[in-house]
Design a protein around this motif. Structure first.
Motif, PDB file in Angstrom:
ATOM      1  N   ARG A  49       0.807  -1.221   0.000  1.00 25.37           N
ATOM      2  CA  ARG A  49       0.000   0.000   0.000  1.00 25.37           C
ATOM      3  C   ARG A  49       0.841   1.273   0.000  1.00 25.37           C
ATOM      4  N   ASP A  50       0.487   2.150  -0.945  1.00 30.30           N
ATOM      5  CA  ASP A  50       1.118   3.470  -1.076  1.00 30.30           C
ATOM      6  C   ASP A  50       2.617   3.382  -1.362  1.00 30.30           C
ATOM      7  N   ARG A  51       3.041   2.292  -1.940  1.00 32.65           N
ATOM      8  CA  ARG A  51       4.454   2.150  -2.316  1.00 32.65           C
ATOM      9  C   ARG A  51       4.600   2.285  -3.829  1.00 32.65           C
ATOM     10  N   ARG A  81      -3.263   5.237  -8.982  1.00 36.88           N
ATOM     11  CA  ARG A  81      -2.508   6.293  -8.324  1.00 36.88           C
ATOM     12  C   ARG A  81      -1.021   6.194  -8.691  1.00 36.88           C
ATOM     13  N   THR A  82      -0.342   7.319  -8.620  1.00 35.56           N
ATOM     14  CA  THR A  82       1.091   7.364  -8.916  1.00 35.56           C
ATOM     15  C   THR A  82       1.798   8.189  -7.846  1.00 35.56           C
ATOM     16  N   CYS A  83       3.104   8.040  -7.791  1.00 34.63           N
ATOM     17  CA  CYS A  83       3.901   8.939  -6.956  1.00 34.63           C
ATOM     18  C   CYS A  83       5.282   9.101  -7.580  1.00 34.63           C
ATOM     19  N   VAL A 120       9.585   2.379   0.445  1.00 35.85           N
ATOM     20  CA  VAL A 120       9.157   3.709   0.882  1.00 35.85           C
ATOM     21  C   VAL A 120       7.664   3.837   0.650  1.00 35.85           C
ATOM     22  N   ARG A 121       7.083   4.846   1.262  1.00 38.83           N
ATOM     23  CA  ARG A 121       5.692   5.208   0.993  1.00 38.83           C
ATOM     24  C   ARG A 121       5.667   6.486   0.155  1.00 38.83           C
TER      25      ARG A 121
END
Length: 339
Positions: A49-51, A81-83, A120-121
Protein backbone atom coordinates in the motif's frame (compact mmCIF):
# COMPACT_ATOMS: atom_id res chain seq x y z
CA UNK A 1 -14.53 -7.04 -17.63
CA UNK A 2 -13.77 -8.02 -14.06
CA UNK A 3 -15.52 -6.27 -11.17
CA UNK A 4 -13.01 -5.60 -8.40
CA UNK A 5 -14.29 -4.29 -5.04
CA UNK A 6 -12.29 -1.53 -3.41
CA UNK A 7 -12.34 1.32 -0.91
CA UNK A 8 -13.95 3.67 -3.44
CA UNK A 9 -16.39 1.12 -4.80
CA UNK A 10 -16.08 -1.52 -7.50
CA UNK A 11 -13.74 -0.91 -10.42
CA UNK A 12 -14.15 -2.43 -13.84
CA UNK A 13 -10.86 -3.98 -14.97
CA UNK A 14 -10.64 -5.06 -18.56
CA UNK A 15 -9.25 -8.56 -19.09
CA UNK A 16 -7.66 -8.99 -22.52
CA UNK A 17 -6.60 -12.32 -24.06
CA UNK A 18 -7.63 -14.24 -20.94
CA UNK A 19 -6.68 -17.60 -22.44
CA UNK A 20 -3.14 -16.52 -23.24
CA UNK A 21 -0.75 -18.99 -21.59
CA UNK A 22 1.58 -17.42 -19.05
CA UNK A 23 3.15 -20.63 -17.66
CA UNK A 24 3.45 -23.21 -20.49
CA UNK A 25 4.72 -26.02 -18.25
CA UNK A 26 1.55 -25.90 -16.15
CA UNK A 27 -0.87 -24.46 -18.70
CA UNK A 28 -1.63 -21.47 -16.47
CA UNK A 29 -3.41 -18.71 -18.35
CA UNK A 30 -3.57 -14.99 -17.82
CA UNK A 31 -7.09 -15.41 -16.43
CA UNK A 32 -5.70 -17.71 -13.72
CA UNK A 33 -2.99 -15.18 -12.90
CA UNK A 34 -5.57 -12.41 -12.47
CA UNK A 35 -7.80 -14.71 -10.41
CA UNK A 36 -4.85 -15.57 -8.19
CA UNK A 37 -4.10 -11.91 -7.56
CA UNK A 38 -7.73 -11.23 -6.73
CA UNK A 39 -7.63 -14.11 -4.22
CA UNK A 40 -4.61 -12.62 -2.40
CA UNK A 41 -5.53 -8.98 -3.02
CA UNK A 42 -6.25 -8.04 0.60
CA UNK A 43 -2.88 -8.99 2.15
CA UNK A 44 -0.94 -8.01 -0.98
CA UNK A 45 -2.51 -4.55 -1.03
CA UNK A 46 -1.60 -4.20 2.64
CA UNK A 47 2.02 -5.20 1.91
CA UNK A 48 2.33 -2.81 -1.04
CA UNK A 49 0.00 0.00 0.00
CA UNK A 50 1.12 3.47 -1.08
CA UNK A 51 4.45 2.15 -2.32
CA UNK A 52 5.86 3.08 -5.74
CA UNK A 53 6.02 -0.25 -7.51
CA UNK A 54 8.01 -1.54 -10.46
CA UNK A 55 6.13 -3.99 -12.67
CA UNK A 56 7.99 -7.00 -14.06
CA UNK A 57 6.07 -7.87 -17.20
CA UNK A 58 6.19 -11.10 -19.19
CA UNK A 59 4.40 -10.31 -22.44
CA UNK A 60 5.47 -13.64 -23.95
CA UNK A 61 4.95 -15.72 -20.84
CA UNK A 62 7.65 -17.00 -18.53
CA UNK A 63 9.54 -18.55 -21.45
CA UNK A 64 9.94 -15.11 -23.01
CA UNK A 65 12.11 -12.15 -22.08
CA UNK A 66 10.66 -10.06 -19.21
CA UNK A 67 11.13 -6.33 -18.78
CA UNK A 68 10.74 -3.90 -15.89
CA UNK A 69 8.33 -0.98 -16.06
CA UNK A 70 9.36 1.76 -13.63
CA UNK A 71 7.02 4.46 -14.96
CA UNK A 72 3.26 4.37 -15.07
CA UNK A 73 2.29 2.91 -18.48
CA UNK A 74 0.43 5.07 -20.96
CA UNK A 75 -3.29 4.49 -20.98
CA UNK A 76 -3.51 3.63 -17.29
CA UNK A 77 -7.00 4.23 -15.83
CA UNK A 78 -7.39 7.54 -14.04
CA UNK A 79 -7.93 5.71 -10.75
CA UNK A 80 -4.43 4.20 -10.83
CA UNK A 81 -2.51 6.29 -8.32
CA UNK A 82 1.09 7.36 -8.92
CA UNK A 83 3.90 8.94 -6.96
CA UNK A 84 7.23 10.52 -7.80
CA UNK A 85 10.46 8.58 -7.31
CA UNK A 86 14.04 9.73 -7.75
CA UNK A 87 16.60 7.41 -9.33
CA UNK A 88 20.32 7.33 -8.41
CA UNK A 89 21.01 9.46 -11.48
CA UNK A 90 18.83 12.22 -10.07
CA UNK A 91 16.15 11.75 -12.72
CA UNK A 92 12.56 11.43 -11.52
CA UNK A 93 9.56 9.46 -12.71
CA UNK A 94 5.94 8.83 -11.92
CA UNK A 95 5.64 5.27 -10.67
CA UNK A 96 2.56 3.12 -10.13
CA UNK A 97 1.40 3.12 -6.51
CA UNK A 98 -0.61 0.20 -5.17
CA UNK A 99 -3.62 1.57 -3.30
CA UNK A 100 -6.35 -0.99 -3.97
CA UNK A 101 -6.88 -4.50 -5.39
CA UNK A 102 -8.01 -3.18 -8.77
CA UNK A 103 -4.53 -1.75 -9.39
CA UNK A 104 -3.04 -5.20 -8.89
CA UNK A 105 -5.60 -6.77 -11.26
CA UNK A 106 -5.01 -4.06 -13.87
CA UNK A 107 -1.25 -4.64 -13.74
CA UNK A 108 -1.72 -8.42 -13.93
CA UNK A 109 -3.71 -7.92 -17.12
CA UNK A 110 -0.61 -6.17 -18.52
CA UNK A 111 1.21 -9.51 -18.03
CA UNK A 112 2.80 -8.41 -14.77
CA UNK A 113 3.88 -11.36 -12.64
CA UNK A 114 6.36 -9.91 -10.12
CA UNK A 115 5.43 -6.73 -8.28
CA UNK A 116 8.53 -4.94 -6.97
CA UNK A 117 7.59 -2.21 -4.45
CA UNK A 118 10.10 0.31 -3.20
CA UNK A 119 10.78 0.26 0.57
CA UNK A 120 9.16 3.71 0.88
CA UNK A 121 5.69 5.21 0.99
CA UNK A 122 4.50 7.82 -1.47
CA UNK A 123 4.32 10.47 1.25
CA UNK A 124 8.13 10.39 1.54
CA UNK A 125 10.00 8.52 -1.17
CA UNK A 126 13.45 9.50 0.11
CA UNK A 127 13.21 7.84 3.53
CA UNK A 128 12.57 4.07 3.59
CA UNK A 129 10.19 2.57 6.13
CA UNK A 130 11.51 -0.95 5.57
CA UNK A 131 14.98 -2.36 6.05
CA UNK A 132 15.33 -5.34 3.67
CA UNK A 133 17.86 -8.16 3.50
CA UNK A 134 17.97 -10.71 0.68
CA UNK A 135 19.46 -14.08 1.70
CA UNK A 136 20.78 -15.51 -1.55
CA UNK A 137 22.10 -19.11 -1.48
CA UNK A 138 25.22 -19.45 -3.62
CA UNK A 139 26.05 -22.56 -5.69
CA UNK A 140 26.44 -25.51 -3.35
CA UNK A 141 23.89 -24.15 -0.88
CA UNK A 142 20.10 -24.22 -0.80
CA UNK A 143 17.00 -23.02 1.02
CA UNK A 144 17.89 -24.94 4.17
CA UNK A 145 21.14 -22.99 4.38
CA UNK A 146 19.27 -19.71 3.92
CA UNK A 147 16.87 -20.73 6.70
CA UNK A 148 19.78 -21.44 9.07
CA UNK A 149 21.33 -18.05 8.33
CA UNK A 150 17.93 -16.37 8.73
CA UNK A 151 17.71 -17.71 12.29
CA UNK A 152 20.94 -15.91 13.17
CA UNK A 153 19.77 -12.80 11.32
CA UNK A 154 16.65 -12.81 13.47
CA UNK A 155 18.80 -12.76 16.61
CA UNK A 156 20.91 -9.86 15.32
CA UNK A 157 17.84 -7.87 14.29
CA UNK A 158 16.42 -8.36 17.76
CA UNK A 159 19.66 -7.04 19.29
CA UNK A 160 19.35 -4.01 17.01
CA UNK A 161 15.84 -3.35 18.31
CA UNK A 162 14.20 -4.47 15.07
CA UNK A 163 11.56 -7.09 14.27
CA UNK A 164 12.23 -9.22 11.21
CA UNK A 165 9.51 -10.67 9.00
CA UNK A 166 10.57 -13.52 6.68
CA UNK A 167 9.20 -14.68 3.36
CA UNK A 168 10.34 -17.04 0.66
CA UNK A 169 11.85 -15.34 -2.36
CA UNK A 170 9.92 -17.61 -4.69
CA UNK A 171 13.22 -19.24 -5.60
CA UNK A 172 15.84 -20.82 -3.35
CA UNK A 173 16.30 -17.89 -1.00
CA UNK A 174 14.64 -15.89 1.72
CA UNK A 175 13.80 -12.24 2.16
CA UNK A 176 13.63 -10.65 5.60
CA UNK A 177 12.31 -7.14 6.15
CA UNK A 178 12.11 -5.04 9.29
CA UNK A 179 9.74 -2.05 9.51
CA UNK A 180 11.51 1.14 10.55
CA UNK A 181 10.48 4.71 11.20
CA UNK A 182 11.04 6.78 8.01
CA UNK A 183 13.78 8.89 9.59
CA UNK A 184 16.85 7.67 7.68
CA UNK A 185 17.78 8.06 4.02
CA UNK A 186 18.74 5.27 1.61
CA UNK A 187 22.47 5.49 2.34
CA UNK A 188 21.87 5.24 6.09
CA UNK A 189 19.48 2.32 5.66
CA UNK A 190 22.03 0.54 3.48
CA UNK A 191 24.73 1.15 6.10
CA UNK A 192 22.42 -0.31 8.76
CA UNK A 193 21.89 -3.40 6.59
CA UNK A 194 25.66 -3.76 6.04
CA UNK A 195 26.33 -3.58 9.78
CA UNK A 196 23.63 -6.14 10.57
CA UNK A 197 24.80 -8.48 7.82
CA UNK A 198 28.43 -8.23 8.99
CA UNK A 199 27.40 -9.26 12.49
CA UNK A 200 25.60 -12.30 11.13
CA UNK A 201 28.68 -13.27 9.12
CA UNK A 202 30.99 -12.92 12.11
CA UNK A 203 28.87 -15.40 14.04
CA UNK A 204 28.65 -18.00 11.27
CA UNK A 205 31.49 -17.19 8.84
CA UNK A 206 31.37 -20.69 7.40
CA UNK A 207 27.72 -20.24 6.35
CA UNK A 208 27.21 -16.54 5.55
CA UNK A 209 29.04 -13.86 3.57
CA UNK A 210 28.76 -10.21 2.59
CA UNK A 211 31.46 -10.48 -0.09
CA UNK A 212 30.17 -8.54 -3.08
CA UNK A 213 32.36 -10.38 -5.58
CA UNK A 214 31.07 -13.85 -6.45
CA UNK A 215 34.56 -15.31 -6.62
CA UNK A 216 34.94 -14.70 -2.88
CA UNK A 217 31.61 -16.03 -1.64
CA UNK A 218 32.23 -19.75 -1.77
CA UNK A 219 29.48 -22.17 -0.77
CA UNK A 220 27.79 -19.74 1.57
CA UNK A 221 24.62 -17.66 1.74
CA UNK A 222 25.15 -14.11 0.47
CA UNK A 223 23.43 -11.37 2.48
CA UNK A 224 22.76 -8.92 -0.31
CA UNK A 225 23.12 -5.48 1.27
CA UNK A 226 22.70 -3.74 -2.07
CA UNK A 227 19.01 -4.61 -2.17
CA UNK A 228 18.79 -1.70 0.28
CA UNK A 229 20.22 0.76 -2.26
CA UNK A 230 17.94 3.34 -3.88
CA UNK A 231 15.96 1.93 -6.84
CA UNK A 232 16.79 -1.68 -5.94
CA UNK A 233 13.69 -3.70 -5.17
CA UNK A 234 12.67 -7.25 -4.32
CA UNK A 235 9.47 -9.06 -5.24
CA UNK A 236 6.62 -8.29 -2.86
CA UNK A 237 4.99 -10.77 -0.59
CA UNK A 238 2.39 -12.77 -2.55
CA UNK A 239 4.06 -12.04 -5.92
CA UNK A 240 4.08 -14.85 -8.44
CA UNK A 241 7.61 -15.27 -9.71
CA UNK A 242 8.36 -15.61 -13.40
CA UNK A 243 9.58 -19.19 -13.00
CA UNK A 244 8.26 -22.33 -14.72
CA UNK A 245 6.49 -23.68 -11.61
CA UNK A 246 4.66 -20.41 -10.80
CA UNK A 247 6.13 -20.23 -7.30
CA UNK A 248 5.09 -17.44 -4.98
CA UNK A 249 7.04 -15.19 -2.60
CA UNK A 250 5.25 -16.44 0.50
CA UNK A 251 5.11 -14.69 3.89
CA UNK A 252 6.13 -16.99 6.73
CA UNK A 253 6.09 -17.08 10.48
CA UNK A 254 9.50 -17.62 12.04
CA UNK A 255 8.41 -21.04 13.28
CA UNK A 256 7.75 -22.10 9.69
CA UNK A 257 11.04 -20.90 8.18
CA UNK A 258 13.01 -24.07 8.90
CA UNK A 259 10.10 -26.41 8.20
CA UNK A 260 8.74 -25.48 4.78
CA UNK A 261 9.64 -26.38 1.22
CA UNK A 262 9.40 -23.18 -0.86
CA UNK A 263 8.31 -25.23 -3.87
CA UNK A 264 5.02 -25.86 -2.07
CA UNK A 265 3.97 -22.23 -2.46
CA UNK A 266 2.56 -21.76 -5.94
CA UNK A 267 -0.13 -19.81 -7.73
CA UNK A 268 -2.43 -22.83 -7.37
CA UNK A 269 -1.75 -23.62 -3.70
CA UNK A 270 -1.34 -20.27 -1.98
CA UNK A 271 -4.98 -19.02 -2.09
CA UNK A 272 -6.13 -22.05 -0.10
CA UNK A 273 -3.25 -21.64 2.35
CA UNK A 274 -4.19 -18.00 2.85
CA UNK A 275 -7.86 -18.89 3.39
CA UNK A 276 -6.90 -21.56 5.91
CA UNK A 277 -4.12 -19.83 7.86
CA UNK A 278 -4.44 -16.11 7.18
CA UNK A 279 -1.62 -13.62 6.65
CA UNK A 280 1.32 -14.22 9.03
CA UNK A 281 2.44 -10.62 8.44
CA UNK A 282 -0.91 -8.99 9.14
CA UNK A 283 0.41 -6.81 11.98
CA UNK A 284 3.95 -6.17 10.71
CA UNK A 285 3.42 -2.40 10.58
CA UNK A 286 2.73 -2.40 14.31
CA UNK A 287 6.34 -3.40 15.03
CA UNK A 288 8.33 -0.44 13.76
CA UNK A 289 11.84 0.14 15.07
CA UNK A 290 14.83 2.39 14.54
CA UNK A 291 18.30 2.21 13.02
CA UNK A 292 20.25 3.82 15.86
CA UNK A 293 21.92 0.64 17.08
CA UNK A 294 22.73 -0.69 13.62
CA UNK A 295 24.26 2.65 12.61
CA UNK A 296 26.34 2.64 15.79
CA UNK A 297 27.60 -0.80 14.75
CA UNK A 298 28.46 0.62 11.33
CA UNK A 299 30.46 3.45 12.92
CA UNK A 300 32.30 0.92 15.08
CA UNK A 301 33.11 -1.13 11.98
CA UNK A 302 34.44 1.99 10.27
CA UNK A 303 36.71 2.76 13.23
CA UNK A 304 37.99 -0.82 13.29
CA UNK A 305 38.22 -1.54 9.55
CA UNK A 306 39.15 1.90 8.29
CA UNK A 307 36.59 1.64 5.47
CA UNK A 308 33.14 0.32 6.35
CA UNK A 309 31.51 1.16 3.01
CA UNK A 310 30.97 -1.59 0.44
CA UNK A 311 30.78 -1.50 -3.38
CA UNK A 312 27.58 -0.32 -4.99
CA UNK A 313 26.07 -2.01 -8.07
CA UNK A 314 27.93 -1.11 -11.28
CA UNK A 315 25.17 1.09 -12.70
CA UNK A 316 25.35 3.48 -9.72
CA UNK A 317 27.40 6.68 -9.68
CA UNK A 318 30.52 6.57 -7.52
CA UNK A 319 29.39 7.02 -3.92
CA UNK A 320 31.20 8.80 -1.07
CA UNK A 321 33.61 6.54 0.80
CA UNK A 322 33.03 3.65 -1.59
CA UNK A 323 36.00 1.32 -2.23
CA UNK A 324 37.11 0.56 -5.77
CA UNK A 325 34.68 -1.50 -7.83
CA UNK A 326 37.35 -3.87 -9.06
CA UNK A 327 37.03 -7.64 -8.99
CA UNK A 328 39.69 -8.85 -6.51
CA UNK A 329 41.38 -11.26 -8.95
CA UNK A 330 41.68 -8.49 -11.55
CA UNK A 331 43.07 -6.10 -8.96
CA UNK A 332 45.70 -8.65 -7.99
CA UNK A 333 46.56 -9.29 -11.65
CA UNK A 334 46.89 -5.58 -12.36
CA UNK A 335 49.08 -5.11 -9.30
CA UNK A 336 51.26 -8.04 -10.34
CA UNK A 337 51.61 -6.73 -13.88
CA UNK A 338 52.50 -3.28 -12.59
CA UNK A 339 55.06 -4.65 -10.16
Amino acid sequence: MVQVPGPEGAREVRLTSPDKVAFPKLGITKREVVEYYLAVAEPMTRACRDRPTNLKRFNDGVDGEPFFVKRVPKGAPDWVRTCTVTFPSGRTAQSVAITEPATIAWAANLNTLDFHPWPVRCADTDHPDELRIDLDPQPGTDFADAAAVAAVLREVLDEAGLTGWPKTSGGRGLHVFAPVRPEWDFVEIRHAVIAIARRVCRRIPERATVDWWKEERGERVFLDFNQAARDRTIASAWSVRGLPDATVSMPLSWDAVGEVDPAEFTLRTVPELLARHGDPHVDADDHRGGCETALRWYAEDEAELGVAEMPYPPEYPKMPGEPMRVQPSRARSAKGAGG
